[in-house]
Design a protein around this motif. Structure first.
Motif, PDB file in Angstrom:
ATOM      1  N   UNK A 178       0.942  -1.142  -5.233  1.00 24.74           N
ATOM      2  CA  UNK A 178       1.821  -1.284  -6.112  1.00 24.74           C
ATOM      3  C   UNK A 178       2.632  -2.742  -5.637  1.00 24.74           C
ATOM      4  N   UNK A 179       3.472  -3.224  -6.730  1.00 24.92           N
ATOM      5  CA  UNK A 179       3.932  -4.454  -6.695  1.00 24.92           C
ATOM      6  C   UNK A 179       5.228  -4.150  -5.803  1.00 24.92           C
ATOM      7  N   UNK A 180       5.698  -5.078  -4.751  1.00 23.72           N
ATOM      8  CA  UNK A 180       6.724  -4.488  -3.982  1.00 23.72           C
ATOM      9  C   UNK A 180       8.138  -4.460  -4.632  1.00 23.72           C
ATOM     10  N   UNK A 183       0.931  -1.294   0.064  1.00 16.61           N
ATOM     11  CA  UNK A 183       0.020   0.007  -0.019  1.00 16.61           C
ATOM     12  C   UNK A 183       0.818   1.196  -0.084  1.00 16.61           C
ATOM     13  N   UNK A 184       0.879   1.961  -1.283  1.00 11.06           N
ATOM     14  CA  UNK A 184       1.738   3.070  -1.366  1.00 11.06           C
ATOM     15  C   UNK A 184       1.481   4.038   0.034  1.00 11.06           C
ATOM     16  N   UNK A 200       2.279  -0.387 -12.103  1.00  6.23           N
ATOM     17  CA  UNK A 200       1.479  -0.946 -11.240  1.00  6.23           C
ATOM     18  C   UNK A 200       0.548  -0.508 -10.314  1.00  6.23           C
ATOM     19  N   UNK A 201       0.551   0.848 -10.288  1.00  9.03           N
ATOM     20  CA  UNK A 201      -0.099   1.436  -9.303  1.00  9.03           C
ATOM     21  C   UNK A 201      -1.352   1.530  -9.399  1.00  9.03           C
ATOM     22  N   UNK A 229       7.635   6.043  -0.876  1.00  5.60           N
ATOM     23  CA  UNK A 229       7.997   5.677  -2.202  1.00  5.60           C
ATOM     24  C   UNK A 229       9.343   6.278  -2.634  1.00  5.60           C
ATOM     25  N   UNK A 230       9.669   7.555  -2.176  1.00  5.51           N
ATOM     26  CA  UNK A 230      10.757   8.314  -2.422  1.00  5.51           C
ATOM     27  C   UNK A 230      11.867   7.885  -1.509  1.00  5.51           C
TER      28      UNK A 230
END
Length: 491
Positions: free
Chosen positions: A304-306, A48-49, A95-96, A54-55
């Motif tokens: 997203x995919x890990x 889960x983003x 993938x998001x 993410x960055x």
């Protein structure tokens, strides 16, 4: 005699992806968040983003070459040709999902969950009242067993003899039926009034006897509930007036007193938890006569995919030596990546299907969404929408049965927009919703002392140009949960 023979058959089977999509499609928004959390717990390759950074800060990876994050499948393909790395080692944003569906302009403050007030449950309330009583350990155990045997509506439907057995076998408390009966009377004195009753009659009598029994109205109410409950429920008011020697005005006061009572005392403290929370799946707004449809994705996190699983898969695939354990590890990682990718695709497909279906419904019932008038609802069946969007009727049914749309005229279940056609005397086809609306209006305006029978309602509809049978009127009345004329009678 047994025989063996070979047969060729052509069968249709759903793939795992199709099954997953079908299950997700019928899940309403209020349950989607739970379903996604379950998948996140089961599959570590799915992320889960909103819960991850993410960055990643550069200082955490000082030696990393930025170009290493871009993988070339042709150059880095290892010896295990059966795995296609290219499907998994793409940029994260491919993938998001989520942000592009969130078209409602909610800011972060609006996305926070609404706090829910904490309150004690029905059973906790009874237990706390029992805790305050100066009773023996044995009576306390009996009382606790009785409370645990109550149904959610506050009734005790388990026989006293069975409760006595339960005490003996489960708690090693030897009690007589009379002791349980005595303790039940104590429980019946608790709040809410009527709790612990074994029948509707006992429930109402418990509540009435807690009132001022010297009040003439309460006295007669007790007589009616005790001796004439069947006549009361069937609204045979004429008989009650004769038997009790009352006029209609006196009886009206007694009936009003009985109607104040709560037939389901256990539900009183559970209302907030038992009511289903409705979160609309769609929003339709009116912008100067133009309808705008948006999809509510408030409860759907961005997935997203890990990346760590992607890198793990690449690392395993590049290994020069691949023993049995390493192959099993590669297979495990591949399976988790597959599952994550399928789930994300199913979520995307779900939301695209919802938008496509709802848009077709909105266009078909455009006049209704503009005005909110039930008379503007057109006859519409599942096949009408299925033909418009090029999908199966079962797909439209799954969307319509559990999804809600919020409009400026209220929030509606999609299923409510589907109705059969009825032909008027002029040959025009109208929705049966229109007929139901007319029935509801006439029943609402009727003289409750002389309510309209189905035959009279049929005549009213025929005069209005709707030529339908009496049994159809009865069917529509039952669908609207309106009782027969006799049970609508009031004093």
């Amino acid at each position: 005699m047994l025989k063996q023979n070979l047969q060729q058959k052509l069968l249709q089977k759903l793939s795992p992806q199709q099954i997953q999509f079908i299950k997700l499609l019928q899940v309403p928004t209020v349950s989607l968040d739970t379903r996604i959390k379950e998948e996140l717990e089961e599959n570590p390759a799915l992320e889960d983003i909103s819960l991850t950074n993410i960055n990643e800060p550069e200082e955490l990876y000082p030696d990393r070459d930025p170009d290493e994050d871009k993988f070339n499948a042709d150059e880095e393909r290892g010896e295990m040709d059966e795995f296609n790395i290219d499907d998994y080692l793409q940029e994260d944003n491919v993938n998001d999902y989520g942000s592009r569906y969130d078209q409602n302009g909610e800011d972060e403050d609006e996305r926070k969950e609404i706090p829910i007030a904490v309150q004690s449950s029905f059973f906790e309330s009874l237990q706390s009242q029992l805790d305050l009583l100066p009773v023996s350990d044995k009576d306390f155990a009996i009382g606790k067993q009785i409370i645990g045997s109550l149904d959610d509506d506050g009734y005790l439907r388990r026989p006293i003899m069975n409760i006595t057995d339960d005490l003996a076998f489960s708690q090693n408390v030897m009690a007589e039926d009379e002791e349980v009966e005595d303790m039940l009377k104590v429980i019946q004195s608790f709040d809410p009034p009527g709790v612990g009753a074994r029948s509707l009659q006992e429930c109402l009598l418990i509540q009435l006897r807690k009132k001022d029994v010297n009040d003439p109205i309460v006295k007669k109410a007790i007589i009616i509930v005790e001796d004439y409950l069947d006549e009361f429920t069937r609204k045979h008011y004429d008989k009650l007036e004769r038997v009790l020697n009352m006029n209609s005005i006196e009886l009206r006061g007694v009936v009003a007193e009985i109607l104040k009572l709560n037939p389901k005392p256990g539900d009183s403290n559970e209302v907030s938890t038992k009511q289903m929370q409705v979160i609309p799946d769609f929003h339709i707004s009116n912008n100067d006569g133009m309808l705008i449809l948006t999809l509510n994705s408030k409860n759907a996190p961005e997935l997203k995919v890990s990346r760590s699983y992607q890198e793990m898969f690449q690392h395993y695939d590049k290994a020069s030596q691949k023993d049995k354990k390493l192959k099993e590890a590669v297979q495990f990682v591949k399976q988790k990546l597959d599952s994550a990718k399928w789930f994300i695709d199913a979520i995307k497909q779900r939301q695209q299907t919802l938008l496509k279906t709802m848009n077709a419904i909105m266009q078909y019932q455009y006049d209704f969404f503009l005005t909110g008038d039930d008379k503007n609802l057109k006859p519409m069946i599942l096949k009408d929408i299925a033909d418009r969007i090029g999908m199966d009727i079962s797909t439209v049914s799954r969307v319509a049965n559990s999804k809600y749309v919020q409009t400026e005229h209220g929030t509606f279940l999609l299923k409510s927009f589907f109705s059969e056609a009825i032909q008027t005397e002029s040959g025009e086809e109208v929705s049966n919703k229109e007929v139901k609306k007319i029935l509801e209006e006439h029943i609402g305006q009727e003289d409750k002392r002389h309510p309209l029978a189905d035959e009279k309602l049929t005549d009213i509809l025929k005069d209005a140009g709707y030529n339908i049978a009496r049994r159809t009127v009865a069917k529509y009345r039952e669908q609207m949960n309106i009782p027969v004329a006799r049970l609508r009678k009031e004093l």
